[in-house]
Design an enzyme around this catalytic site. Sequence first.
Site, short mmCIF file in Angstrom:
data_model
loop_
_atom_site.label_atom_id
_atom_site.label_comp_id
_atom_site.label_asym_id
_atom_site.label_seq_id
_atom_site.Cartn_x
_atom_site.Cartn_y
_atom_site.Cartn_z
N HIS A 131 0.82 -1.22 0.00
CA HIS A 131 0.00 0.00 0.00
C HIS A 131 0.85 1.26 0.00
O HIS A 131 1.88 1.34 0.67
CB HIS A 131 -1.04 -0.01 1.12
CG HIS A 131 -0.52 0.09 2.53
ND1 HIS A 131 -0.31 1.30 3.14
CD2 HIS A 131 -0.21 -0.86 3.46
CE1 HIS A 131 0.09 1.08 4.39
NE2 HIS A 131 0.17 -0.21 4.60
N ASP A 152 5.98 1.98 6.92
CA ASP A 152 4.65 1.40 6.69
C ASP A 152 3.92 2.31 5.71
O ASP A 152 3.41 3.34 6.12
CB ASP A 152 3.90 1.28 8.02
CG ASP A 152 2.51 0.72 7.87
OD1 ASP A 152 2.16 0.24 6.79
OD2 ASP A 152 1.75 0.78 8.88
N GLU A 170 -5.28 1.45 2.28
CA GLU A 170 -5.15 0.28 3.15
C GLU A 170 -5.40 0.66 4.60
O GLU A 170 -6.04 -0.08 5.36
CB GLU A 170 -3.74 -0.33 3.02
CG GLU A 170 -3.56 -1.69 3.73
CD GLU A 170 -3.14 -1.59 5.20
OE1 GLU A 170 -3.15 -2.62 5.88
OE2 GLU A 170 -2.84 -0.47 5.68
N GLU A 171 -4.90 1.83 4.99
CA GLU A 171 -4.95 2.23 6.40
C GLU A 171 -6.37 2.53 6.87
O GLU A 171 -6.60 2.69 8.06
CB GLU A 171 -4.05 3.47 6.62
CG GLU A 171 -2.57 3.23 6.35
CD GLU A 171 -1.88 2.41 7.45
OE1 GLU A 171 -2.57 1.94 8.36
OE2 GLU A 171 -0.66 2.24 7.35
N ASP A 214 3.76 -5.98 3.57
CA ASP A 214 3.52 -4.89 4.53
C ASP A 214 4.56 -5.00 5.63
O ASP A 214 5.42 -5.88 5.59
CB ASP A 214 2.09 -5.01 5.09
CG ASP A 214 1.51 -3.64 5.47
OD1 ASP A 214 2.27 -2.78 5.96
OD2 ASP A 214 0.29 -3.45 5.30
N HIS A 226 3.64 3.15 13.05
CA HIS A 226 2.76 4.33 13.08
C HIS A 226 3.33 5.46 13.93
O HIS A 226 2.59 6.26 14.48
CB HIS A 226 1.33 3.96 13.52
CG HIS A 226 0.56 3.23 12.44
ND1 HIS A 226 -0.80 3.07 12.47
CD2 HIS A 226 0.96 2.65 11.30
CE1 HIS A 226 -1.19 2.40 11.39
NE2 HIS A 226 -0.12 2.13 10.67
#
Length: 337
Positions: free
Chosen positions: A63, A171, A201-202, A224, A311
């Site tokens: 992604h 990410d 995706e998130e 990922d 994140h």
Amino acid sequence: MLNILDIQTKLVEAALPSGYERPCGELLAELARPYCDEMWFTPTGSLVCHKKGEGKKLMFAAHMDIIGLIVTNINDKGYISFTNIGGHNPAALIHTTVRFENGIRGVIKLKNQGDWSEKAASAITLPDLYIDIAATSREEAESMVKVGDLAMFDSKPALVGDDCLMGPYCDDLCSCIVLLMAMEQLGETTSDLYFVFTVQEEVGLKGAITSTACIEPHFGIAIDVCPTGDDPSAGMDIPVAVGKGPTVKIKDMSVICSPKMVTFMQVTAEENGIPYQNEIILGGGTDTAGIMHTGKGAQAGCMSIPCRNIHSPCELVSIRDMENGAKLIAACAMATL
Ligand SMILES: [Zn+2]
């Protein structure tokens, strides 16, 4: 040979939160063009790079959206309220620096900080936070930022230790690089190959779902990052560690990977002398579930790059893991399924 730090830096500069992926998609299209026969954007913006083959359809997905913040209001004193795009831990955002798309910079702060000293960090929510851009009035702030503007972490990728890349948005931009490196290594293939850089995706695997509907693959492999159990902050009782190889996912909270794909990936790694780790994570999900459960469904697996501090503005991955990940994806692409 692609320079990982150089490309990650360019991707971080181009990337925007879920729903706003086009600039990153254009950059990835430029980088991927030499390695595929044709490419297109799906109606929702995922980039599909097709390398034609006579065999069954095999789709890879990484992604290209990132998590971010979006301005919801600006108050009389010029302070900025915001909400999230994708998953953020509100307490971890305090004193994080951010940059807006137009280059304006600010810092995230906690309202009435003194009142919080006795309370748990888990009680802090996004409405308790604001962004300070050093404006002194609504008018001054609105000359720089407006409702709907996007903010991203204001940190840059850097090399740390003898083998690691640290910075924002590993990410999943580091997996986008892994896909590019795999495409660069491809020789003769039999499978009909689709390398997809997915959107959103998130916020619910949306690009994987819609891309799968367009392509109708027989098999899919998502790429990922995954959390690790290798440092005191991890909080996850798993053996996955940075630097021990890419993982072959067995299960996460969104998917039980197809046993056929798990075995295929493990055997391909072993036959090619590529180190790998088996991965079961106790939270989180990936595009794998989107590929597996769209339309009639496809057999799907996932390879992850182990990543600390997911994140956060300082995600950390091993460059060797990325290189071995690219080798494994290329080997899977060239193997017969
Ligand atoms: Zn991700």
